[in-house]
Design an enzyme around this catalytic site. Structure first.
Site, PDB file in Angstrom:
ATOM      1  N   HIS A 285       0.858  -1.184   0.000  1.00  0.00           N
ATOM      2  CA  HIS A 285       0.000   0.000   0.000  1.00  0.00           C
ATOM      3  C   HIS A 285       0.894   1.235   0.000  1.00  0.00           C
ATOM      4  O   HIS A 285       1.997   1.220   0.543  1.00  0.00           O
ATOM      5  CB  HIS A 285      -0.910  -0.007   1.236  1.00  0.00           C
TER       6      HIS A 285
ATOM      7  N   ASP B 141      -8.031  -4.326  -0.341  1.00  0.00           N
ATOM      8  CA  ASP B 141      -8.479  -4.913  -1.611  1.00  0.00           C
ATOM      9  C   ASP B 141      -8.170  -6.401  -1.692  1.00  0.00           C
ATOM     10  O   ASP B 141      -8.781  -7.122  -2.480  1.00  0.00           O
ATOM     11  CB  ASP B 141      -7.816  -4.190  -2.788  1.00  0.00           C
TER      12      ASP B 141
END
Length: 449
Positions: free
Chosen positions: A327, A386
């Site tokens: 991320h 996700d």
């Protein structure tokens, strides 16, 4: 020119594009590409009280990663989730109130706000037929953006940017987003996939998550665990600070003085991008490819070999990425993924998909170490939200075309809060500087070219 000549001319035009800029110039002029510093930290461009993402501390000018935390209006998201789950109730409406108004609602305020959202959960007469069904889109995000812009035409005070009016517009859009998303999917499914067209009206006594499942499924049926997990997904996606791409777009377009509908349509365009809201689609596609190529999902060595092929650009889309791992902000952990994982296992057990859940958990465990070894990643990496959200949506029988729209149905709450914050603080129009690096040239008359 005939059509063939025009087509050839059009094709030749693309060859004339000259947009390549020497990468060294970005270093020379200290341009923060992507508004990121060299160490990966975001360039500070604004202040907000809405959401906070915290993933590191600074000690003697050194960036030290810590487990990630996400705050909504100063409250740790973990505490918020624990609160409504302990009470065995849905949390999305409470989070809407918190993000919009800055305080947790009491029982009376929460009930009244929920009733107000329910009251607004309808579309103008003939809107579904004329705006959604008559113009089905192959991408539901585009369908939603078009519907939002169409709602501008029906609003008598569309350009009124007073706080009272913008708040009313935002609450109406929050209430209507599940409808324009789900109905947009049904139009796509019917006209582009030749499936039966079944439209269900929302039920006023149901929560946002329940209504999504109620309207999406032909039989309107769902289990409590399914609704609770979708509600949790909405809560975890509702806000992520002012620096994420779509929320920044919200600030930028709002700062220009534009109307609410144009602002939200612009945010939808941002979220549609595969680098933002469309990321979980790539995770699902990657796992589909993985399952086809693995003989034994429980074999650590075989799974690790496949992941190595991903990183070496030898498998799946040959991008060199393990989607869902890593991320831009979080390193040690994404708090949303940590929360999600606890409840994903429960739903996987209910659905008889424990083997697949174990595969996800195994990839999460192996990928971080492998990326540091093979890709020379200079920071810790972990699963992001996700990684699990696509798996959750698939277990909920949500069609893949609805994955990003579900994100939008949630994130419009954060967009609304950021729009109002930008207006309240009456900031300047956002206009960062770009340096032109093209060489100076003389004009040449048409006859001498």
């Amino acid at each position: 020119m005939d059509n063939m000549d025009l087509e050839k001319f059009e094709q030749d035009l693309s060859k004339k594009l000259r947009n390549s800029i020497d990468p060294e110039l970005y270093n020379k002029y200290q341009v923060k590409r992507g508004l990121r510093d060299a160490d990966g930290r975001g360039v500070l461009v604004g202040l907000t009280e809405i959401g906070e993402v915290h993933s590191y501390i600074i000690d003697e000018n050194e960036v030290i990663p810590i487990p990630g935390t996400l705050m909504y209006r100063g409250i740790n998201i973990q505490y918020i989730v624990n609160g409504f789950l302990k009470d065995d109730r849905f949390g999305f409406e409470e989070v809407c109130y918190l993000l919009l108004f800055g305080e947790l609602p009491n029982k009376k305020e929460l009930n009244q706000f929920t009733e107000l959202v329910s009251k607004y959960r309808n579309l103008p007469e003939d809107f579904v037929r004329d705006m959604i069904l008559k113009m089905p889109s192959k991408n539901i995000m585009n369908s939603m953006a078009r519907s939002v812009l169409a709602l501008y035409s029906i609003d008598d005070n569309a350009d009124n940017t007073s706080i009272d009016n913008v708040l009313k517009q935002c609450i109406r859009l929050i209430a209507c987003f599940p409808l324009i998303g789900v109905y947009g999917y049904h139009a796509f499914s019917h006209y582009h996939k030749n499936k039966s067209l079944i439209i269900h009206s929302p039920e006023p006594h149901l929560s946002t998550a329940e209504n999504i499942l109620h309207m999406l499924r032909n039989d309107c049926k769902y289990t409590k665990l399914e609704a609770m997990l979708l509600d949790l997904a909405l809560v975890l996606h509702a806000e992520h600070g002012g620096g994420n791409n779509s929320s920044f777009v919200t600030h930028v377009v709002t700062s220009a003085g534009s109307d609410t509908y144009s602002v939200i349509a612009a945010a939808l365009g941002s979220l549609k991008g595969p680098r933002h809201g469309g990321a979980n689609l790539k995770v699902v596609e990657m796992f589909n490819d993985m399952k086809e190529n693995l003989k034994d999902w429980s074999d650590d060595e075989e799974v690790e070999n496949y992941l190595a092929k991903l990183l070496n650009k030898e498998a799946f889309d040959k991008s060199g990425l393990i989607y869902g791992i890593g991320h831009a902000v979080y390193s040690i952990s994404d708090p949303r993924a940590v929360i999600f994982k606890k409840y994903v296992k429960k739903l996987a057990k209910e659905k008889g998909l424990e083997d697949e859940y174990n595969l996800y958990a195994k990839v999460e465990k192996l990928a971080s170490k492998l990326m540091k070894n093979l890709s020379k990643v200079n920071k810790d990496v972990s699963a992001n939200v996700d990684f699990y959200s696509g798996f959750v949506y698939r277990m909920l029988d949500i069609p893949i075309e609805m994955y990003t729209p579900i994100f939008a149905i949630s994130r419009i709450v954060g967009w609304s809060a950021h729009r109002i914050e930008e207006i309240v603080n009456n900031g300047k129009i956002v206009r960062p500087a770009f340096k032109c690096v093209s060489r100076r040239r003389n004009y040449i008359s048409l006859e001498n070219r």
